[in-house]
Design a protein around this motif. Structure first.
Motif, PDB file in Angstrom:
ATOM      1  N   TYR A  46       2.267  17.084   7.701  1.00 18.51           N
ATOM      2  CA  TYR A  46       3.703  16.492   7.763  1.00 18.51           C
ATOM      3  C   TYR A  46       3.569  15.425   6.793  1.00 18.51           C
ATOM      4  O   TYR A  46       4.584  15.715   5.562  1.00 18.51           O
ATOM      5  CB  TYR A  46       4.029  15.805   9.070  1.00 18.51           C
ATOM      6  CG  TYR A  46       5.253  15.081   9.037  1.00 18.51           C
ATOM      7  CD1 TYR A  46       6.572  15.752   9.101  1.00 18.51           C
ATOM      8  CD2 TYR A  46       5.226  13.613   8.818  1.00 18.51           C
ATOM      9  CE1 TYR A  46       7.583  14.868   8.719  1.00 18.51           C
ATOM     10  CE2 TYR A  46       6.409  13.072   8.987  1.00 18.51           C
ATOM     11  CZ  TYR A  46       7.436  13.422   9.088  1.00 18.51           C
ATOM     12  OH  TYR A  46       8.879  12.794   8.636  1.00 18.51           O
ATOM     13  N   ILE A  47       2.566  14.606   6.665  1.00 16.25           N
ATOM     14  CA  ILE A  47       2.619  13.610   5.364  1.00 16.25           C
ATOM     15  C   ILE A  47       2.462  14.420   4.182  1.00 16.25           C
ATOM     16  O   ILE A  47       3.085  13.875   3.213  1.00 16.25           O
ATOM     17  CB  ILE A  47       1.411  12.359   5.836  1.00 16.25           C
ATOM     18  CG1 ILE A  47       1.690  11.669   7.115  1.00 16.25           C
ATOM     19  CG2 ILE A  47       1.194  11.503   4.559  1.00 16.25           C
ATOM     20  CD1 ILE A  47       2.974  11.133   7.047  1.00 16.25           C
ATOM     21  N   GLN A  48       1.850  15.264   4.080  1.00 15.90           N
ATOM     22  CA  GLN A  48       1.384  15.949   2.895  1.00 15.90           C
ATOM     23  C   GLN A  48       2.711  16.614   2.329  1.00 15.90           C
ATOM     24  O   GLN A  48       2.846  16.674   1.146  1.00 15.90           O
ATOM     25  CB  GLN A  48       0.107  17.242   3.018  1.00 15.90           C
ATOM     26  CG  GLN A  48       0.047  17.926   1.756  1.00 15.90           C
ATOM     27  CD  GLN A  48      -1.014  17.032   0.763  1.00 15.90           C
ATOM     28  OE1 GLN A  48      -1.545  16.121   0.977  1.00 15.90           O
ATOM     29  NE2 GLN A  48      -0.672  17.279  -0.530  1.00 15.90           N
ATOM     30  N   GLN A  91       6.876  16.637  -1.822  1.00 20.89           N
ATOM     31  CA  GLN A  91       8.376  16.565  -1.994  1.00 20.89           C
ATOM     32  C   GLN A  91       8.557  15.421  -2.957  1.00 20.89           C
ATOM     33  O   GLN A  91       9.258  15.727  -3.972  1.00 20.89           O
ATOM     34  CB  GLN A  91       9.079  16.865  -0.969  1.00 20.89           C
ATOM     35  CG  GLN A  91       8.915  18.076  -0.082  1.00 20.89           C
ATOM     36  CD  GLN A  91       9.639  19.103  -0.946  1.00 20.89           C
ATOM     37  OE1 GLN A  91       8.756  19.826  -1.601  1.00 20.89           O
ATOM     38  NE2 GLN A  91      10.717  19.309  -1.047  1.00 20.89           N
ATOM     39  N   VAL A  92       8.144  14.218  -2.574  1.00 22.37           N
ATOM     40  CA  VAL A  92       8.530  12.833  -3.260  1.00 22.37           C
ATOM     41  C   VAL A  92       7.964  13.318  -4.827  1.00 22.37           C
ATOM     42  O   VAL A  92       8.548  12.784  -5.676  1.00 22.37           O
ATOM     43  CB  VAL A  92       8.178  11.749  -2.793  1.00 22.37           C
ATOM     44  CG1 VAL A  92       7.956  10.797  -3.590  1.00 22.37           C
ATOM     45  CG2 VAL A  92       8.893  11.581  -1.599  1.00 22.37           C
ATOM     46  N   VAL A  93       6.655  13.659  -4.981  1.00 16.33           N
ATOM     47  CA  VAL A  93       6.181  13.673  -6.162  1.00 16.33           C
ATOM     48  C   VAL A  93       6.498  14.913  -7.153  1.00 16.33           C
ATOM     49  O   VAL A  93       7.184  14.602  -8.306  1.00 16.33           O
ATOM     50  CB  VAL A  93       4.638  14.127  -5.992  1.00 16.33           C
ATOM     51  CG1 VAL A  93       3.779  14.329  -7.468  1.00 16.33           C
ATOM     52  CG2 VAL A  93       3.840  12.858  -5.518  1.00 16.33           C
ATOM     53  N   LYS A  94       7.028  15.956  -6.353  1.00 10.87           N
ATOM     54  CA  LYS A  94       7.572  16.933  -7.233  1.00 10.87           C
ATOM     55  C   LYS A  94       9.126  16.624  -7.596  1.00 10.87           C
ATOM     56  O   LYS A  94       9.493  16.922  -8.761  1.00 10.87           O
ATOM     57  CB  LYS A  94       7.798  18.392  -6.507  1.00 10.87           C
ATOM     58  CG  LYS A  94       6.275  18.889  -6.459  1.00 10.87           C
ATOM     59  CD  LYS A  94       6.332  20.197  -5.520  1.00 10.87           C
ATOM     60  CE  LYS A  94       4.952  20.657  -5.468  1.00 10.87           C
ATOM     61  NZ  LYS A  94       4.864  21.939  -4.939  1.00 10.87           N
ATOM     62  N   ASP A  95       9.748  16.009  -6.798  1.00 16.87           N
ATOM     63  CA  ASP A  95      11.100  15.525  -7.249  1.00 16.87           C
ATOM     64  C   ASP A  95      11.134  14.534  -8.432  1.00 16.87           C
ATOM     65  O   ASP A  95      11.885  14.631  -9.133  1.00 16.87           O
ATOM     66  CB  ASP A  95      11.948  14.866  -6.139  1.00 16.87           C
ATOM     67  CG  ASP A  95      12.336  16.049  -4.840  1.00 16.87           C
ATOM     68  OD1 ASP A  95      12.232  17.362  -5.467  1.00 16.87           O
ATOM     69  OD2 ASP A  95      12.576  15.762  -3.819  1.00 16.87           O
ATOM     70  N   ASN A 121       8.729   4.196  -1.687  1.00 14.06           N
ATOM     71  CA  ASN A 121       9.076   2.993  -0.844  1.00 14.06           C
ATOM     72  C   ASN A 121      10.141   3.542   0.165  1.00 14.06           C
ATOM     73  O   ASN A 121      10.245   2.662   1.296  1.00 14.06           O
ATOM     74  CB  ASN A 121       9.872   2.051  -1.901  1.00 14.06           C
ATOM     75  CG  ASN A 121       8.807   1.250  -2.600  1.00 14.06           C
ATOM     76  OD1 ASN A 121       7.724   0.899  -2.420  1.00 14.06           O
ATOM     77  ND2 ASN A 121       9.230   0.578  -3.920  1.00 14.06           N
ATOM     78  N   HIS A 122      10.923   4.480  -0.208  1.00 17.24           N
ATOM     79  CA  HIS A 122      11.802   5.078   0.613  1.00 17.24           C
ATOM     80  C   HIS A 122      11.076   5.523   1.943  1.00 17.24           C
ATOM     81  O   HIS A 122      11.448   5.430   3.319  1.00 17.24           O
ATOM     82  CB  HIS A 122      12.588   6.135  -0.053  1.00 17.24           C
ATOM     83  CG  HIS A 122      13.941   6.698   1.079  1.00 17.24           C
ATOM     84  ND1 HIS A 122      14.983   6.032   1.445  1.00 17.24           N
ATOM     85  CD2 HIS A 122      13.912   7.989   1.837  1.00 17.24           C
ATOM     86  CE1 HIS A 122      15.447   6.982   2.375  1.00 17.24           C
ATOM     87  NE2 HIS A 122      14.893   8.131   2.177  1.00 17.24           N
ATOM     88  N   LEU A 123       9.909   6.332   1.843  1.00 19.43           N
ATOM     89  CA  LEU A 123       9.198   6.862   2.709  1.00 19.43           C
ATOM     90  C   LEU A 123       8.468   5.643   3.526  1.00 19.43           C
ATOM     91  O   LEU A 123       7.637   5.716   4.742  1.00 19.43           O
ATOM     92  CB  LEU A 123       8.187   7.712   2.292  1.00 19.43           C
ATOM     93  CG  LEU A 123       8.600   9.093   1.611  1.00 19.43           C
ATOM     94  CD1 LEU A 123       7.734   9.909   1.237  1.00 19.43           C
ATOM     95  CD2 LEU A 123       9.675   9.772   3.110  1.00 19.43           C
ATOM     96  N   GLY A 124       8.564   4.434   3.057  1.00 23.42           N
ATOM     97  CA  GLY A 124       7.698   3.384   3.715  1.00 23.42           C
ATOM     98  C   GLY A 124       6.187   3.064   3.259  1.00 23.42           C
ATOM     99  O   GLY A 124       5.428   2.393   3.891  1.00 23.42           O
ATOM    100  N   TYR A 125       6.106   3.553   2.090  1.00 21.34           N
ATOM    101  CA  TYR A 125       4.465   3.235   1.680  1.00 21.34           C
ATOM    102  C   TYR A 125       4.933   2.028   0.372  1.00 21.34           C
ATOM    103  O   TYR A 125       5.937   2.173  -0.433  1.00 21.34           O
ATOM    104  CB  TYR A 125       4.078   4.402   1.013  1.00 21.34           C
ATOM    105  CG  TYR A 125       3.741   5.333   1.987  1.00 21.34           C
ATOM    106  CD1 TYR A 125       3.133   5.345   2.850  1.00 21.34           C
ATOM    107  CD2 TYR A 125       4.401   6.749   1.851  1.00 21.34           C
ATOM    108  CE1 TYR A 125       2.757   6.265   3.944  1.00 21.34           C
ATOM    109  CE2 TYR A 125       4.228   7.747   2.890  1.00 21.34           C
ATOM    110  CZ  TYR A 125       3.358   7.560   3.727  1.00 21.34           C
ATOM    111  OH  TYR A 125       3.337   8.545   4.951  1.00 21.34           O
ATOM    112  N   SER A 126       3.830   1.406   0.288  1.00 21.38           N
ATOM    113  CA  SER A 126       3.968   0.476  -0.747  1.00 21.38           C
ATOM    114  C   SER A 126       3.333   0.980  -1.983  1.00 21.38           C
ATOM    115  O   SER A 126       2.352   1.807  -2.075  1.00 21.38           O
ATOM    116  CB  SER A 126       3.241  -1.034  -0.504  1.00 21.38           C
ATOM    117  OG  SER A 126       1.957  -0.919  -0.200  1.00 21.38           O
TER     118      SER A 126
END
Length: 135
Positions: free
Chosen positions: A34-36, A41-45, A75-80
């Motif tokens: 799920y995290i992967q 998706q964030v990296v490709k977008d 940041n939107h996903l909650g990671y710093s």
């Protein structure tokens, strides 16, 4: 009747650790995938938006645009920003491409079984604007 009750307790004692291990493994790997998927998706977008951006008007290089877009998405996903590492470069061969590699440490919810230590995404996109020499 007494022997049957005792045998059921022994069977439960033998099978319970196996069932708990299987259940935690399913949860740990399910969470990893799920995290992967979210990470990918964030990296490709971010890479897709940075290579199609008109960099003559934005004054950002494709790598700077990617880093900015990735930080906003993570940041939107909650990671710093300290939780992941970014490597981006422009590769010059027949056509200029943006090569991106992003990784972060994965910590499973239970950790009773061995899971991969990192979520890693590597992607390559062709630059629309072929005038960029480097990041």
């Amino acid at each position: 009747m007494r022997k049957k009750r005792g045998s059921q307790a022994v069977e439960l004692a033998l099978l319970l650790p196996i069932l708990v291990g299987l259940t935690s493994g399913i949860i740990d790997y399910g969470w990893y995938f799920y995290i992967q998927n979210q990470f990918s998706q964030v990296v490709k977008d971010s890479a897709r938006s940075s290579v199609t951006l008109d960099h003559q008007t934005s004054y950002l290089s494709p790598c700077q645009s990617f880093n900015q877009s990735l930080n906003a998405g993570m940041n939107h996903l909650g990671y710093s920003q300290q939780e992941f590492t970014i490597s981006s470069q422009i590769v010059n061969d027949n056509s200029k491409r943006l090569l991106v590699e992003v990784s972060r440490t994965y910590q499973p919810p239970f950790g009773l079984i061995t899971t991969p230590e990192f979520n890693k995404v590597k992607t390559v996109y062709r630059l629309e604007d072929q005038n960029w020499e480097g990041c």
